[in-house]
Design a protein around this motif. Structure first.
Motif, mmCIF file in Angstrom:
data_model
loop_
_atom_site.group_PDB
_atom_site.id
_atom_site.type_symbol
_atom_site.label_atom_id
_atom_site.label_comp_id
_atom_site.label_asym_id
_atom_site.label_seq_id
_atom_site.Cartn_x
_atom_site.Cartn_y
_atom_site.Cartn_z
ATOM 1 N N TYR B 212 0.846 -1.197 0.000
ATOM 2 C CA TYR B 212 0.000 0.000 0.000
ATOM 3 C C TYR B 212 0.880 1.244 0.000
ATOM 4 O O TYR B 212 1.942 1.259 0.610
ATOM 5 N N PHE B 213 0.427 2.290 -0.673
ATOM 6 C CA PHE B 213 1.014 3.607 -0.425
ATOM 7 C C PHE B 213 -0.067 4.659 -0.567
ATOM 8 O O PHE B 213 -1.147 4.414 -1.095
ATOM 9 N N GLU B 231 -0.708 21.155 9.120
ATOM 10 C CA GLU B 231 -1.040 20.122 8.145
ATOM 11 C C GLU B 231 0.185 19.887 7.276
ATOM 12 O O GLU B 231 0.842 20.830 6.862
ATOM 13 N N PHE B 232 0.497 18.643 7.050
ATOM 14 C CA PHE B 232 1.697 18.302 6.299
ATOM 15 C C PHE B 232 1.404 17.052 5.482
ATOM 16 O O PHE B 232 0.398 16.375 5.699
ATOM 17 N N THR B 233 2.285 16.776 4.540
ATOM 18 C CA THR B 233 1.996 15.684 3.614
ATOM 19 C C THR B 233 2.981 14.547 3.796
ATOM 20 O O THR B 233 4.173 14.777 3.940
ATOM 21 N N GLN B 234 2.447 13.351 3.805
ATOM 22 C CA GLN B 234 3.256 12.169 4.031
ATOM 23 C C GLN B 234 3.167 11.238 2.824
ATOM 24 O O GLN B 234 2.117 11.112 2.215
ATOM 25 N N ILE B 235 4.292 10.607 2.486
ATOM 26 C CA ILE B 235 4.245 9.452 1.579
ATOM 27 C C ILE B 235 4.197 8.251 2.506
ATOM 28 O O ILE B 235 5.192 7.897 3.127
ATOM 29 N N ALA B 529 7.120 5.961 6.450
ATOM 30 C CA ALA B 529 6.442 7.168 5.971
ATOM 31 C C ALA B 529 7.504 8.242 5.747
ATOM 32 O O ALA B 529 8.407 8.417 6.571
ATOM 33 N N PHE B 530 7.380 8.911 4.620
ATOM 34 C CA PHE B 530 8.283 10.013 4.291
ATOM 35 C C PHE B 530 7.556 11.332 4.507
ATOM 36 O O PHE B 530 6.380 11.451 4.155
#
Lengths: 582, 582
Positions: B212-213, B231-235, B529-530
């Motif tokens: 999964y990603f 709020e931030f974004t994760q891979i 998680a990046f």
């Protein structure tokens, strides 16, 4: 290393290879002297075999005890199957097990993990993680991934840039209800979750970031109708220096690309129809054109006779049902009952059988002769063998009723083929919509939609007649996308807010940042947004968007799996400067 | 049609073509008899020309009046430039204007729309839509799009499936503070916005949705430190049937792919270092290894002399500063002042100059002879011409202080090259972290992290020593990704919750759905998680994540452009069953 191959990998070419597989015990067939196990993972099913001749007794005994959904790891040799299974890609081989390790036990699942499960909707939602093991759900999620990847690839190749817009924004009274998020650091203040990134994408256009897109979650705190979700996903797009034609071409391109990549379909150019024509011909602004059954308006040929029901009606309108002349009296009565259900709301239905011999038999023969009925048949394009169904009354209601009947009949006649795709553009939507309750107008699309050139004056005199540069993309009776050319002039935007009942102060408080932005050289711009959940379900040939969402909420907006929403600590409330008022 | 070409399109091959361009007036150079206009859009700048000989007087006059950032449309012919501009792709041509239409005026922008603007941070944030017109910001956003597309392409090619997990979930007391969302339909109850999709991705593994990603927004209501966003974004990634080695290989592959596609760099295999070694050699669990300056522990060679400061210290540790022997007394004093700043907190610093002639000169010559200092030089790998800086005290604090000094010196010596990329894995993190204030242990990564095999027993006796199957990917001194192998056994998970201070009831209330899921055959699984914002900024050779976010919030969590958060209506509050408590 848990595996050398997945359960979908092995083929005849692997025969004699030593492999390690891991997965779930899908099924055990115990024939005493031989045991077959279907081992399952995301990639497929591989048959394992253990038998008295070739397998140690202890191992055989262990295998017999394996319950369904146990997670195991096996080592063994790939061998040729004696009786091949042509239905699965690994059907030529099986794996002769030499070692077996239980990685995790499973208690009995609350429903069977099969394509056709015995589990009802509620239990499957509660144990969604087990539901996802089933092929239909798993395949839907993989299908969704494929569609979104194709969307991104296509738009990116067309020089669109995906830009992330914020989720913690500002509440606006316009449109549906916002979900809000109390701010701890800003006492008494709230963020809102976006209903769409509308204003941000317009600001990106002002910022010169022409050709924006984003696949993004949006939120609406609405009372949930069937198959609506409080959070949903949008393919949100905007372009600068465009007219309606540019947008339609760009996103017709995207839709054709999807139909081609997903289903191998080469699409013709999509038909376009005005909103007015859609309402006239289908009683619906999202017509399903996979089948005909267009409306025929019968006022000219059915009024001014002695039939008062029709004479007093604003609209008399019919459709022709293919082969319907063969319906029995009972069947037709049931159809009449159907249109009279409160959900449809017609008072009654007039019908005409177009007999094979060219004669007509109607429920209103007392008032209409064969010549009259022949004219009806002409208008409704009914042929010998068809049935004409006629409704009458107030225009809007009658159209809605006949549209419902048209869809119901198409369903019964199996004319709505899930693998047939009939896209069309509906254009020239009205700018404003009358709220019957309050007598005020509100924006049909949203308050940033541009009226058609030269129609600003009409706003003063006949607001309901103003047409907008607004368009919907409709696929198989569903609106899958909608958009508009936006207002980019601050004075026109101010006028629009005024007509929508905003005071200048309200407009400034809510959308001041956008009006400000328009002062600094806003380019002409427009866009579109697709409902991804709906798009994916229709492309997948299904109707229910929930089936294409990994963890959907129920009709009360609850996630029954994690049991959310839920109460929070008093401490948390206090930090947020809130008290419950219940 | 607003344009036949963009402002980045035209080349010498287009000479004599009639074109239509639209864009912003970037600059007007008025030489009286000839006017040049730089017309700008997302794609570039094209020079327009109007002159007395070839342009109608009225048009010339109109052009003279054009203000910066006015949006115009022009028609004209592509002609060869007399003096070419090799700095821009359109530099061989210009467009001789025959028609000009103003599409939208602009008032004077509050700062100049230039690569080097005169606008400060605050004003640029308030007018972010104007800031985005500037190349540095625009290019950052386009760079971010490129990175995310490459991530998606790579992972999708590796059979990862992007699955959207819900945003309206359940609040958990664990970890950072949640943002919550009051539910209107479920009185007194709240959703929470996810700090990460951690539990959902684990449920997807239980659901068999291996590999999964998701590139996904996450939310943390923390007091904002510099360059943190609410709020931030994760891979976000997870795999089933994997050990740590599988995860490290999979995501080393992704990172190598990005370095190759984005910067054309062929990477060697990434070095791996244990957490303990990272702390010992760099005083830091995210060491910047673009330069050396590794720590040398000096206890063995510096203690048991007459210098009490060292004798009483838990740790004596130094680094060698290349070329530092040439520092003046004043420069060294300033360095000592620097480490004594409250932000660093050292009490003092001992230094040793390694003279070019092989002798040593130190600030502690009273206590140490040349032979002693030669040993220090050996341990810290100092060469003739270098300066050894030595700190001492409590181990953890001293390491942190020397790490700060190491980074500061590297910055001053320009050793942190933004176009040099030095990734490494830090592995074997401690499972638990002691909260000095409360004396209790909490999960260093998160409570789902699996201890190293055979270390469960240590949990009872020496919880601080238990190592976890947890790893970070570090790039240029920043943690860009972190993850772990998860617990997949419900009993071990229950034990872990117990050690983290949850009662069984609390564990069930918060994570019951996960513990339940583990009963039905959970596979071994793990993930990573990046932080996308950070990853993109480092790949972009910059330090500030805000510069790679379209609409960032300030350090008070405010969006100053739209002025959010903001108060909401009493009516809205009432519907949410809430009252303000301020």
């Amino acid at each position: 290393m848990y595996r050398s191959n997945t359960c979908g990998d092995l083929r005849a070419s692997h025969i004699n290879k030593e492999v390690v597989l891991s997965g779930w015990v899908h099924k055990v067939r115990d024939k005493g002297f031989v045991i077959w196990i279907d081992l399952r993972d995301r990639y497929g099913i591989t048959q394992l075999v253990l038998d008295q001749d070739r397998t140690a007794m202890a191992l055989l005994e262990q295998a017999k005890e394996l319950g369904r959904e146990t997670v195991i790891q096996v080592k063994g040799k790939v061998i040729e199957r004696t009786s091949k299974n042509p239905n699965i890609p690994t059907g030529d081989i099986e794996v002769l097990v030499t070692e077996l390790q239980i990685l995790n036990e499973s208690i009995l699942p609350p429903f069977t993990i099969e394509d056709d499960t015995d589990g009802g909707e509620d239990i499957r939602m509660k144990y969604r993680y087990l539901d996802i093991r089933r092929n239909p759900v798993k395949n839907n999620l993989m299908f969704r991934h494929k569609v979104t990847m194709e969307v991104r690839k296509y738009l990116s190749d067309q020089e669109f840039i995906e830009v992330e817009t914020p989720y913690l924004i500002k509440s606006t009274p316009e449109g549906a209800r916002d979900f809000v998020v109390p701010s701890r650091m800003n006492e008494g203040q709230f963020y809102a979750l976006p209903q769409s990134p509308q204003t941000f994408k317009q600001l990106l256009m002002v910022g010169g970031m022409d050709k924006y897109f984003q696949i993004v979650k949006c939120f609406r705190d609405e009372d949930l109708r069937a198959d609506r979700q409080p959070e949903f996903t949008q393919i949100d797009c905007e372009m600068a220096f465009v007219e309606q034609e540019d947008i339609l071409n760009a996103f017709e391109g995207l839709t054709k690309h999807l139909l081609k990549e997903i289903h191998g379909i080469d699409s013709q150019d999509f038909p376009r129809i005005t909103y007015d024509d859609a309402m006239r011909l289908y009683g619906n602004d999202k017509p399903d054109i996979r089948f005909g059954m267009e409306f025929g308006e019968l006022n000219a040929v059915a009024q001014h006779k002695d039939f008062n029901v029709f004479n007093s009606a604003e609209l008399v309108v019919g459709i022709s049902v293919p082969g319907g002349a063969s319906y029995t009296r009972k069947e037709i009565d049931r159809l009449i009952d159907w249109v009279r259900r409160p959900q449809v709301g017609a008072k009654g239905m007039v019908y005409v059988k177009c007999n094979e011999d060219g004669t007509y038999k109607s429920s209103v023969d007392k008032f209409y002769g064969q010549e009259d009925l022949a004219k009806w048949a002409e208008v409704t394009k009914a042929k010998a063998g068809d049935l004409i169904c006629v409704l009458s009354g107030n225009t809007n209601e009658t159209r809605a009723q006949l549209s419902a009947l048209r869809m119901e009949l198409a369903e019964r006649l199996d004319l709505r083929k899930p693998d047939d795709f009939a896209p069309l553009w509906v254009v020239d939507f009205p700018l404003l919509e009358l709220d019957e309750e309050t007598g005020t107008y509100h924006a049909m699309h949203h308050p940033f939609t541009s009226p058609k050139p030269g129609q600003m004056e009409l706003l003063e005199t006949s607001p309901g007649e103003v047409k907008a540069n607004a368009y919907d993309l409709v696929l198989n009776g569903n609106e899958i996308g909608g958009g508009s050319i936006r207002i980019h002039d601050k004075d026109i935007q101010a006028t629009m807010f005024k007509h929508l009942g905003f005071t200048p102060e309200e407009a400034k408080a809510q959308f001041g940042f956008l009006m400000d932005a328009f002062q600094y050289g806003a380019p002409p711009h427009g866009g579109i947004a697709f409902g991804l959940d709906r798009l994916v379900s229709i492309l997948g040939g299904q109707e229910t968007i929930r089936d294409f969402i990994a963890f959907p909420k129920n009709n009360s907006g609850r996630d029954v799996m994690i049991d959310a929403p839920a109460p929070i600590d008093d401490e948390q409330l206090k930090e947020l400067h809130l008290r419950l008022d219940i």
